[in-house]
Every structure is written in C-alpha cells, then in structure tokens.
Scaffold this active site. Structure first.
Site, mmCIF file in Angstrom:
data_model
loop_
_atom_site.group_PDB
_atom_site.id
_atom_site.type_symbol
_atom_site.label_atom_id
_atom_site.label_comp_id
_atom_site.label_asym_id
_atom_site.label_seq_id
_atom_site.Cartn_x
_atom_site.Cartn_y
_atom_site.Cartn_z
ATOM 1 N N HIS A 70 -23.876 -2.024 -69.598
ATOM 2 C CA HIS A 70 -24.583 -0.530 -68.826
ATOM 3 C C HIS A 70 -24.015 -0.210 -67.658
ATOM 4 C CE1 HIS A 70 -28.734 -2.528 -71.025
ATOM 5 N NE2 HIS A 70 -27.988 -1.465 -71.634
ATOM 6 N N ASP B 3 -32.795 -4.631 -73.104
ATOM 7 C CA ASP B 3 -31.727 -3.827 -74.427
ATOM 8 C C ASP B 3 -30.792 -5.332 -74.376
ATOM 9 O OD1 ASP B 3 -29.902 -1.943 -76.303
ATOM 10 O OD2 ASP B 3 -29.289 -1.320 -74.173
ATOM 11 N N SER C 58 -25.697 -6.081 -68.659
ATOM 12 C CA SER C 58 -25.964 -5.430 -67.824
ATOM 13 C C SER C 58 -25.514 -6.123 -66.585
ATOM 14 C CB SER C 58 -27.220 -4.456 -68.156
ATOM 15 O OG SER C 58 -27.616 -3.681 -67.691
#
Length: 185
Positions: free
Chosen positions: A37, A130, A10
């Site tokens: 992401h 995540d 991310s």
C-alpha cells in the site's frame, strides 16, 4: 510455471521487505508479485529502492506480462495487480477494495484461483485487514499461507487479521521468512 509467490504489506512494509527480499538469491526459482500500500498520487520509488538491494531482478508489473522466475514484480501505484488463469499478470483500475488500490485481497484471491497448490502467499505488517480474506482463499485453494508474526511485526493489525481468518497459516518472524521460502521453492 512451477509456482508463484505473492506478498502483501502495508504500514511498515518497506522495512519488512528490506529484510525479506535481499535475502533471496538471484536464481530464486519462482516469480514474486508484491502489493504494498502506497499513496496513489505519486511515484513510490519502490523499484529503484529494491533494485539497489536485491540480487533478484526488480521491476514494476505490466499488464498481460507473464511473470518469470528470479524476478520481483511490484504493483504500480493506483492499480490492482491480478493473476489471470494462465498465470500472466493483469492490471486493473477498478474501485478500491478495503480502501486500497492495489488490493492485497485481489492479488491473493486471483493468484489462488490461477495457481492453486503452486501458490505461496505471505502477509506482512500493516494497519488494516486487507489480505486476510485473500490469505484464506489461498489456503482453501491448497496453497501455502504464511503470516508475519503479529507479535513482532511493526504494525500487527494486518497479520493478526490474517491469522484470525486463516488460523493454520505458518506464523514466522520476518527474518525467518526468506529461509522458509527457499526451503519451499
């Protein structure tokens, strides 16, 4: 298929991947599936960016495509990237998971179910959790779990969450991950 590598990142992920992916050779013996992401509403340009810098072939994952060795597949913006039981990829527009679509957890969990001990999962820098549950699923399925060292990651939250749920994961600084993958593959 002999095996697969899945990578999740991310915040700070583009820089981490620019260290990791160009260090792998064109004939790398496994496909690599990546969830990074990115904002859902625009073309992220990842394929163009990495194709210019990597020896491996780089493309966007397509629904029902069978991944092939020597190729890096990025999840398309605003789609979950999943691995089906036979090892082919699937795209899903289901609801976000952990506020993310694509979700690292979904990629890791579906790949763990499909690939079991033939899976290597790498969780890199990021600002949320995540990927942590997915990393644990990979380890429980007999796969290899690798985490970027939170102490040297650009953003420590995601790799720290991964280690909290999967304390036996291999902890590596970013520039040692590619050589480690080469030894494993």
């Amino acid at each position: 298929m002999s095996g697969m590598i899945v990578i999740g990142a991310s915040a700070g992920g583009v820089q981490a991947l620019l260290t990791l992916l160009p260090a792998l050779p064109a004939q790398f013996p496994r496909p690599i599936l990546i969830v990074l992401h990115v904002p859902p509403d625009r073309d992220h340009g990842l394929v163009t960016l990495f194709r210019a810098r990597c020896a491996m072939h780089v493309c966007e994952a397509e629904d029902k495509q069978a991944p092939v060795p020597g190729t890096i597949y990025f999840a398309p913006a605003n789609y979950h990237l999943l691995v089906e039981s036979g090892g082919s990829m699937a795209l899903s527009a289901d609801d976000p998971v952990n506020h993310s679509r694509p979700s690292i957890d979904l990629l890791f969990e579906t790949a763990a179910d499909a690939m079991r001990s033939r899976l290597i999962a790498v969780l890199l820098t990021g600002a949320n959790a995540d990927g942590a549950m997915g990393l644990r699923a990979v380890a429980r399925a007999g796969g290899t779990a690798i985490v970027e060292d939170p102490d040297t990651a650009q953003v420590r939250a995601m790799p720290a969450a991964g280690l909290a749920l999967c304390p036996d994961a291999v902890r590596l600084v970013i520039n040692t991950i590619a050589p480690y993958l080469l030894r494993l593959a």
